[in-house]
Scaffold this motif. Structure first.
Motif, PDB file in Angstrom:
ATOM      1  N   SER A 247      37.565  41.601  42.999  1.00 54.20           N
ATOM      2  CA  SER A 247      37.449  42.596  41.932  1.00 54.20           C
ATOM      3  C   SER A 247      37.338  41.941  40.559  1.00 54.20           C
ATOM      4  O   SER A 247      37.126  42.624  39.557  1.00 54.20           O
ATOM      5  N   GLY A 248      37.500  40.618  40.518  1.00 55.27           N
ATOM      6  CA  GLY A 248      37.334  39.894  39.265  1.00 55.27           C
ATOM      7  C   GLY A 248      38.639  39.573  38.557  1.00 55.27           C
ATOM      8  O   GLY A 248      38.653  39.337  37.352  1.00 55.27           O
ATOM      9  N   LYS A 249      39.741  39.533  39.307  1.00 59.70           N
ATOM     10  CA  LYS A 249      41.049  39.247  38.682  1.00 59.70           C
ATOM     11  C   LYS A 249      41.076  37.863  38.052  1.00 59.70           C
ATOM     12  O   LYS A 249      41.506  37.689  36.917  1.00 59.70           O
ATOM     13  N   SER A 250      40.631  36.868  38.809  1.00 61.16           N
ATOM     14  CA  SER A 250      40.713  35.494  38.313  1.00 61.16           C
ATOM     15  C   SER A 250      39.795  35.257  37.123  1.00 61.16           C
ATOM     16  O   SER A 250      40.165  34.581  36.159  1.00 61.16           O
ATOM     17  N   SER A 251      38.587  35.835  37.160  1.00 63.38           N
ATOM     18  CA  SER A 251      37.678  35.664  36.022  1.00 63.38           C
ATOM     19  C   SER A 251      38.223  36.382  34.795  1.00 63.38           C
ATOM     20  O   SER A 251      38.027  35.939  33.655  1.00 63.38           O
ATOM     21  N   LEU A 252      38.961  37.474  35.020  1.00 67.45           N
ATOM     22  CA  LEU A 252      39.580  38.180  33.901  1.00 67.45           C
ATOM     23  C   LEU A 252      40.668  37.320  33.259  1.00 67.45           C
ATOM     24  O   LEU A 252      40.763  37.234  32.038  1.00 67.45           O
ATOM     25  N   VAL A 253      41.498  36.679  34.097  1.00 67.16           N
ATOM     26  CA  VAL A 253      42.543  35.788  33.569  1.00 67.16           C
ATOM     27  C   VAL A 253      41.904  34.637  32.798  1.00 67.16           C
ATOM     28  O   VAL A 253      42.364  34.262  31.716  1.00 67.16           O
TER      29      VAL A 253
END
Length: 292
Positions: free
Chosen positions: A14-20
């Motif tokens: 869902s893009g959690k790591s890219s968001l962090v």
């Protein structure tokens, strides 16, 4: 100051790591198209404008139905214990997202719903803030920070360590042993936090070691309002406390600031009911390994 803990939740990919990574402006978390890239929660500390020091907690996808995935989800649930607010990425698995909304509500954790793939031009769920963590990063980072500030608890960071024991102009003596158990070249966090609060209060903190407490008190024009000592020095400090001066410890202050000191105080009454056949469990809550 206590750090604001922000947990990032969402389905696999869902893009959690890219968001962090966008928030921290660093490659903090590993990003890949393979589901399950993030395993154990990954923590990253940074200063966030207007919110102060924060810890971002990147977690595994909560829709991984494998045995390993379920173990990872249990770690995510455990990480919720330290979360002040949550960023919930939505638009990938509506059923699981609804279940985690309920979990957050039950735990009283404020959350923001974020749809993290605006660059794909897809329809996003209602109430979600649409961003892209890979395009226009500065603009989208600002949008995300504003969303975090909106859900920030109004009383976060307002709890006092000294809890009314000290005020402007008070002299407070801090007794801090610097022996073999003390960290080399630095003070421990409760000591630093207490000193900082006293300075903010415009009180007068005076730092000393147990063996110099008598000399320290003799240099003062009047008795201090408060003495705060390391717990291990209580026996040495107590006989030297001037009449009218309050005495407490860093441990007691932190138990009141972060813990359940009222419950501890009530539970201590049980000591008077102990008998020769009573069994007592003593557990130390420090996060460091014991020296012996």
């Amino acid at each position: 100051m206590n750090r604001l803990h922000i947990i990032i939740l969402g389905a696999c990919n869902s893009g959690k790591s890219s968001l962090v990574n966008m928030l921290t402006d660093q490659s903090t978390s590993l990003v890949a198209d393979t589901p399950g890239t993030t395993t154990d929660p990954v923590r990253r500390s940074m200063e966030l404008p207007e919110a102060g020091p924060c810890v971002f907690i990147d977690t595994a996808g909560f829709d991984d139905d494998t045995e390993l995935g379920r173990q990872r989800i249990s770690l995510t649930l455990k990480a919720l214990d330290e979360a002040d607010i949550a960023i919930l990425l939505v638009g990938e698995n509506l059923d699981e997202e609804a279940r985690w909304k309920e979990i957050l509500k039950q735990r009283g954790i404020p959350y923001a719903e974020i749809a993290n793939k605006a660059d794909l031009n897809r329809t996003e769920p209602d109430n979600a803030i649409s961003i892209s963590s890979i395009r226009d990063r500065a603009k989208n980072r600002t949008i995300l920070i504003e969303a975090i500030l909106r859900i920030l608890p109004s009383d976060f960071g307002s709890r006092s360590i000294t809890a009314g024991l000290a005020k402007e102009g008070d002299t407070v003596v801090l007794v801090m042993p610097q022996d073999g158990s003390a960290p080399k070249g630095r003070l421990i966090l409760p000591q630093v936090q207490t000193i900082r609060e006293l300075l903010d209060l415009k009180a007068i903190p005076v730092c000393t070691v147990p063996e110099k407490l008598q000399d320290t008190l003799s240099t003062l024009n009047s008795a201090p309002s408060l003495i705060i000592t390391d717990s291990q020095a209580f026996a040495n400090v107590y006989p030297l406390v001037p009449e009218g001066t309050m005495l407490t410890s860093f441990s007691v202050l932190m138990a009141a600031h972060k813990g359940d000191i009222r419950f501890f105080a009530e539970s201590a009454q049980t000591i008077s009911k102990l008998t020769e056949s009573s069994h007592v469990l003593i557990a130390e809550a420090c996060t460091h390994a014991p020296q012996s």
